[in-house]
Design an enzyme around this catalytic site. Structure first.
Site, PDB file in Angstrom:
ATOM      1  N   GLN A 171      -4.807  -1.455   9.471  1.00 35.24           N
ATOM      2  CA  GLN A 171      -4.669  -2.789   8.869  1.00 35.24           C
ATOM      3  C   GLN A 171      -5.270  -3.842   9.812  1.00 35.24           C
ATOM      4  O   GLN A 171      -4.951  -3.876  10.995  1.00 35.24           O
ATOM      5  CB  GLN A 171      -3.189  -3.097   8.584  1.00 35.24           C
ATOM      6  N   ASP A 226     -11.228   2.908   3.868  1.00 38.13           N
ATOM      7  CA  ASP A 226     -11.529   1.465   3.847  1.00 38.13           C
ATOM      8  C   ASP A 226     -13.040   1.208   3.853  1.00 38.13           C
ATOM      9  O   ASP A 226     -13.480   0.086   3.587  1.00 38.13           O
ATOM     10  CB  ASP A 226     -10.917   0.788   5.081  1.00 38.13           C
ATOM     11  N   LYS A 257       0.836  -1.205   0.000  1.00 37.20           N
ATOM     12  CA  LYS A 257       0.000   0.000   0.000  1.00 37.20           C
ATOM     13  C   LYS A 257       0.874   1.259   0.000  1.00 37.20           C
ATOM     14  O   LYS A 257       0.600   2.217  -0.729  1.00 37.20           O
ATOM     15  CB  LYS A 257      -0.942  -0.018   1.216  1.00 37.20           C
TER      16      LYS A 257
HETATM   17  N1  GUN Z   1      -7.201  -6.924   6.086  1.00 41.48           N
HETATM   18  C1  GUN Z   1      -7.631  -7.695   5.073  1.00 41.48           C
HETATM   19  N2  GUN Z   1      -8.221  -6.935   4.122  1.00 41.48           N
HETATM   20  C2  GUN Z   1      -8.159  -5.669   4.559  1.00 41.48           C
HETATM   21  C3  GUN Z   1      -8.594  -4.427   4.009  1.00 41.48           C
HETATM   22  O1  GUN Z   1      -9.189  -4.323   2.934  1.00 41.48           O
HETATM   23  N3  GUN Z   1      -8.328  -3.326   4.751  1.00 41.48           N
HETATM   24  C4  GUN Z   1      -7.704  -3.402   5.959  1.00 41.48           C
HETATM   25  N4  GUN Z   1      -7.506  -2.280   6.626  1.00 41.48           N
HETATM   26  N5  GUN Z   1      -7.297  -4.531   6.489  1.00 41.48           N
HETATM   27  C5  GUN Z   1      -7.525  -5.657   5.789  1.00 41.48           C
END
Ligand code: GUN
Length: 283
Positions: free
Chosen positions: A96, A119, A52
């Protein structure tokens, strides 16, 4: 059978975002900013966060990663989020997941300013999405919708079976599909006869984390199959939730793993962060 190429669609999307970002900088002096909070040392989460941050750099965003040990308290995480809420250089905040067991994930997500919730996990955005209002939609299901658009796959009136009912994938996927006027069935771990539902569907979308869950006799001839699963096998191979080799010949369209939905998720995170940054123009 046609492969849905998420990798190249994500590349094209990221190039467009990079161009729009340059525009935003030139015309409005706005550099989109993303803050990522990573708690603990889960290798998969570390890898995702690294990807990311790299994507941010590539499209010209400002980004910061707050790394915290898994002994950290809920209050300290909340303090960091509040700081990011108040930081004018930060447009998007992402925590995350999963968080360590002693942390209340729902309580953490609710602290994020909904206008920076790239998100789409804050209850405010979840509710807005469910009522078909403008909202930040979670990146993975949003990426799947982009694939349907790009490949001119119509959704109105289609029977879609979503396998998996998580807050991150299955539930927001169902909301987006309903908003697109599909007929949606959501199945989950307690569904009694999964194959009865998947076999009846024009489109099957799977996100469960169970490698090879969907077998050839579980999809109808000509179905469209979207595989959201990413599973690392003991031999190191990366596979989805669909038994690809057996299922693919029956499909009109199918996504591969890797190179399908995965790359779209990060592209949509960039898209949501750009959208959040553009909200500064009207402020
Ligand atoms: N963990 C697995 N998928 C995601 C996601 O799309 N966003 C976040 N923040 N954590 C995750």
């Amino acid at each position: 059978m046609q492969l849905i190429d998420g990798k190249s669609l994500a590349e094209v999307t990221r190039s467009r975002i990079a161009r729009e970002t340059q525009d935003l900088i030139t015309k409005h002096d706005i550099v989109p900013g993303l803050a990522v909070i990573l708690v603990g040392d889960d290798p998969a989460s570390q890898a995702y966060v690294k990807m990311k941050a790299r994507a941010c750099k590539e499209v010209g965003f400002y980004s910061i990663v707050h790394e915290m040990p898994d002994t950290i308290s809920e209050e300290e995480i909340i303090g960091t989020i509040k700081m990011m809420n108040d930081n004018p250089r930060i447009d998007g905040i992402l925590v995350q997941l999963p968080l360590p067991k002693h942390i209340d994930t729902d309580a953490i997500l609710e602290v994020i300013d909904p206008s920076k919730d790239v998100d789409g996990f804050h209850p405010c955005n979840v509710g807005r999405l469910a009522t078909n209002l403008d909202a930040f939609a979670p990146c993975t299901p949003l990426g799947v919708m982009r694939m349907f658009e790009h490949y001119d796959i119509p959704l109105r009136g289609k029977d879609v079976c979503v396998v998996g009912a998580s807050n991150i994938v299955g539930k927001p996927m169902a909301a987006l599909l309903l908003n697109a006027e599909a007929t949606v069935t959501v199945t989950h771990i307690y569904t009694r006869d999964l194959a009865r539902h998947t076999r009846a569907a024009d489109i099957v979308i799977v996100g469960t984390g169970v490698p090879g869950l969907i077998k050839a006799d579980m999809v109808k001839e000509g179905a469209i199959v979207i595989d959201i699963g990413i599973n690392r096998l003991d031999d190191g191979r990366l596979v989805g939730d669909v038994d690809f080799d057996m299922v693919a010949p029956r499909c009109s369209y199918i996504t591969p793993v890797p190179g399908g939905v995965g790359p779209m998720t990060i592209a949509m995170l960039m898209e949501n962060t750009l959208k959040a940054a553009k909200m500064r123009i009207v402020r």
